[in-house]
Write a protein that holds these residues in place. Structure first.
Motif, PDB file in Angstrom:
ATOM      1  N   SER A   1       2.368   0.250   3.920  1.00 56.65           N
ATOM      2  CA  SER A   1       2.104  -1.333   4.872  1.00 56.65           C
ATOM      3  C   SER A   1       2.831  -1.927   3.399  1.00 56.65           C
ATOM      4  O   SER A   1       2.786  -2.051   2.388  1.00 56.65           O
ATOM      5  CB  SER A   1       0.716  -1.605   5.098  1.00 56.65           C
ATOM      6  N   GLY A   2       3.111  -3.202   3.746  1.00 61.57           N
ATOM      7  CA  GLY A   2       3.843  -4.411   3.094  1.00 61.57           C
ATOM      8  C   GLY A   2       5.203  -4.263   2.936  1.00 61.57           C
ATOM      9  O   GLY A   2       5.339  -4.676   1.081  1.00 61.57           O
ATOM     10  N   MET A   3       6.079  -3.371   3.422  1.00 57.52           N
ATOM     11  CA  MET A   3       7.212  -3.578   3.157  1.00 57.52           C
ATOM     12  C   MET A   3       8.116  -4.618   3.109  1.00 57.52           C
ATOM     13  O   MET A   3       8.860  -5.303   2.362  1.00 57.52           O
ATOM     14  CB  MET A   3       8.219  -2.457   3.744  1.00 57.52           C
TER      15      MET A   3
ATOM     16  N   PRO B   1      13.218  13.281   1.586  1.00 54.22           N
ATOM     17  CA  PRO B   1      14.638  12.539   1.022  1.00 54.22           C
ATOM     18  C   PRO B   1      14.378  11.480   1.430  1.00 54.22           C
ATOM     19  O   PRO B   1      12.943  10.474   1.499  1.00 54.22           O
ATOM     20  CB  PRO B   1      15.542  12.521   2.941  1.00 54.22           C
ATOM     21  N   PHE B   2      14.611  10.548   0.270  1.00 55.39           N
ATOM     22  CA  PHE B   2      15.216   8.626  -0.379  1.00 55.39           C
ATOM     23  C   PHE B   2      15.494   7.862   0.991  1.00 55.39           C
ATOM     24  O   PHE B   2      16.363   6.825   0.867  1.00 55.39           O
ATOM     25  CB  PHE B   2      15.896   8.906  -1.871  1.00 55.39           C
ATOM     26  N   ASP B   3      14.905   8.088   1.851  1.00 51.29           N
ATOM     27  CA  ASP B   3      14.440   6.319   3.159  1.00 51.29           C
ATOM     28  C   ASP B   3      13.906   5.911   2.223  1.00 51.29           C
ATOM     29  O   ASP B   3      13.052   5.677   1.516  1.00 51.29           O
ATOM     30  CB  ASP B   3      13.323   7.358   4.121  1.00 51.29           C
ATOM     31  N   ARG B   4      14.033   4.185   3.611  1.00 52.34           N
ATOM     32  CA  ARG B   4      13.451   3.161   2.731  1.00 52.34           C
ATOM     33  C   ARG B   4      11.633   3.971   2.838  1.00 52.34           C
ATOM     34  O   ARG B   4      11.273   4.405   3.598  1.00 52.34           O
ATOM     35  CB  ARG B   4      13.921   2.800   3.831  1.00 52.34           C
ATOM     36  N   GLY B   5      11.629   3.327   1.631  1.00 50.76           N
ATOM     37  CA  GLY B   5      10.056   3.056   1.334  1.00 50.76           C
ATOM     38  C   GLY B   5       9.595   4.061   0.961  1.00 50.76           C
ATOM     39  O   GLY B   5       8.244   3.851   0.441  1.00 50.76           O
ATOM     40  N   ILE B   6      10.442   5.135   0.624  1.00 49.24           N
ATOM     41  CA  ILE B   6      10.227   6.174  -0.513  1.00 49.24           C
ATOM     42  C   ILE B   6      10.058   5.424  -1.744  1.00 49.24           C
ATOM     43  O   ILE B   6      10.046   4.402  -1.794  1.00 49.24           O
ATOM     44  CB  ILE B   6      11.071   7.732  -0.351  1.00 49.24           C
TER      45      ILE B   6
ATOM     46  N   THR C   1       0.742  -1.450  -0.122  1.00 51.71           N
ATOM     47  CA  THR C   1      -0.038   0.422  -0.248  1.00 51.71           C
ATOM     48  C   THR C   1       1.035   1.250   0.196  1.00 51.71           C
ATOM     49  O   THR C   1       1.901   1.215   0.616  1.00 51.71           O
ATOM     50  CB  THR C   1      -0.439   0.289   1.113  1.00 51.71           C
ATOM     51  N   ILE C   2       0.460   2.011  -0.962  1.00 53.74           N
ATOM     52  CA  ILE C   2       1.598   3.087  -0.731  1.00 53.74           C
ATOM     53  C   ILE C   2       0.069   4.495  -0.669  1.00 53.74           C
ATOM     54  O   ILE C   2      -0.680   5.187  -1.344  1.00 53.74           O
ATOM     55  CB  ILE C   2       2.404   3.561  -2.711  1.00 53.74           C
ATOM     56  N   ASP C   3       0.819   5.416  -0.049  1.00 55.61           N
ATOM     57  CA  ASP C   3       0.142   6.643   0.328  1.00 55.61           C
ATOM     58  C   ASP C   3       1.062   7.422  -1.060  1.00 55.61           C
ATOM     59  O   ASP C   3       2.049   8.360  -1.014  1.00 55.61           O
ATOM     60  CB  ASP C   3       0.486   7.187   1.679  1.00 55.61           C
ATOM     61  N   LEU C   4       0.385   8.230  -1.803  1.00 54.42           N
ATOM     62  CA  LEU C   4       0.993   9.210  -3.333  1.00 54.42           C
ATOM     63  C   LEU C   4       0.656  10.155  -2.467  1.00 54.42           C
ATOM     64  O   LEU C   4      -0.488  10.905  -1.779  1.00 54.42           O
ATOM     65  CB  LEU C   4      -0.192   9.208  -4.345  1.00 54.42           C
ATOM     66  N   PHE C   5       1.703  11.072  -2.943  1.00 56.83           N
ATOM     67  CA  PHE C   5       1.911  12.832  -2.087  1.00 56.83           C
ATOM     68  C   PHE C   5       1.013  13.491  -3.367  1.00 56.83           C
ATOM     69  O   PHE C   5       2.251  13.985  -3.986  1.00 56.83           O
ATOM     70  CB  PHE C   5       3.018  12.970  -1.659  1.00 56.83           C
TER      71      PHE C   5
ATOM     72  N   GLY D   1      19.940  -3.759  -1.726  1.00 50.46           N
ATOM     73  CA  GLY D   1      20.414  -2.607  -0.676  1.00 50.46           C
ATOM     74  C   GLY D   1      19.507  -1.005  -1.932  1.00 50.46           C
ATOM     75  O   GLY D   1      20.714  -0.004  -0.847  1.00 50.46           O
ATOM     76  N   PHE D   2      19.349  -1.360  -2.779  1.00 48.22           N
ATOM     77  CA  PHE D   2      18.929   0.216  -3.323  1.00 48.22           C
ATOM     78  C   PHE D   2      16.885   0.477  -3.377  1.00 48.22           C
ATOM     79  O   PHE D   2      16.722   0.875  -3.052  1.00 48.22           O
ATOM     80  CB  PHE D   2      19.571   0.335  -4.121  1.00 48.22           C
ATOM     81  N   MET D   3      16.790  -1.186  -4.707  1.00 45.92           N
ATOM     82  CA  MET D   3      15.624  -0.178  -5.427  1.00 45.92           C
ATOM     83  C   MET D   3      14.771  -1.437  -5.799  1.00 45.92           C
ATOM     84  O   MET D   3      15.679  -2.352  -6.326  1.00 45.92           O
ATOM     85  CB  MET D   3      15.192   1.222  -5.734  1.00 45.92           C
ATOM     86  N   ALA D   4      13.579  -1.027  -6.237  1.00 45.31           N
ATOM     87  CA  ALA D   4      12.889  -1.901  -7.488  1.00 45.31           C
ATOM     88  C   ALA D   4      12.357  -1.448  -8.017  1.00 45.31           C
ATOM     89  O   ALA D   4      11.245  -0.764  -7.379  1.00 45.31           O
ATOM     90  CB  ALA D   4      12.389  -3.158  -6.162  1.00 45.31           C
TER      91      ALA D   4
END
Length: 183
Positions: free
Chosen positions: A151-153, A108-113, A35-39, A70-73
C-alpha cells in the motif's frame, strides 16, 4: 498416513510464519505511508539487514537521493543520506556492516517491487534499496528483490524526481521520516 498427520500437527502447533514488513512514513513534497511486504523466503540475508537497520532507527530521516522518472526511487544511504547532511555524497555510503552476497530470484522487477542497491559487484549490496515506479525487466537476475509495496504506491508516485545527473535530487529531497518493522 501417520507421518502426514504428525507433520500437519507440528505445522499447526508452530503457527503461521510471521510476515515481516516495513512501514515508511514519507515527508517532504510527498507525504504519507508506504507499506512493504519483505520477502524473507526469497532474500533472507537482505531482509535481515533491512530489518536490523530499521529496528535501530538507521533509516529514519534518510533521503530518497536518486529518483528517476519512469524507473525507480532509491533511498537507504544511512551513512551519507541523512537529512541535514551533505547530500552531494548521498548514494555513496553504506551501513558500516559487511556487504551482502547476492540473493537473486526469478521475481521480476515489476511496478512496486523493492530491490537492493549495489555497486558493480553483485555481492556489494549493503543498506540502500529502491522502489520501482514501472517495470524494469533489465534488472531481473541482476539485483536482489527484497519485497513489494502493498500500500502507498500513490506516495511512491509523488516522491520528488531527480533533475541532476543520474537521477540525483537537487534541492530538498523527500525522505523517510520514520521506518518501522511490522509483523
Amino acid at each position: 498416513m501417520r507421518n502426514a498427520a504428525l507433520a500437519l500437527a507440528l505445522t499447526l502447533a508452530a503457527g503461521p510464519a510471521l510476515a515481516t514488513g516495513l512501514k515508511i512514513e514519507v515527508a517532504g513534497e510527498a507525504q504519507g505511508t508506504i507499506t512493504i511486504d519483505l520477502f524473507e523466503d526469497v532474500a533472507p540475508g537482505h531482509v535481515a539487514r533491512i530489518t536490523e537497520l530499521a529496528e535501530k532507527g538507521a533509516y529514519d530521516n534518510v533521503a530518497f537521493h536518486r529518483v528517476i522518472e519512469g524507473f525507480m526511487a532509491q533511498t537507504g544511504d544511512v551513512q551519507f543520506g541523512k537529512m541535514g547532511g551533505d547530500m552531494r555524497l548521498a548514494g555513496r555510503g553504506d551501513s558500516g556492516m559487511p556487504d551482502l552476497k547476492a540473493e537473486f530470484s526469478d521475481i521480476p522487477f515489476d511496478r512496486g517491487i523493492v530491490g537492493m542497491g549495489r555497486k558493480a559487484d553483485p555481492d556489494s549490496a549493503n543498506a540502500q534499496f529502491f522502489i520501482m515506479f514501472a517495470p524494469g525487466y533489465h534488472l531481473n537476475g541482476q539485483y536482489t528483490v527484497v519485497g513489494k509495496v502493498t500500500s502507498g504506491m500513490d506516495v511512491v508516485d509523488a516522491i520528488k524526481r531527480g533533475t541532476g545527473a543520474n537521477g540525483a535530487v537537487i534541492g530538498a529531497p523527500d525522505y523517510m521520516a520514520t521506518v518501522t518493522v511490522t509483523d
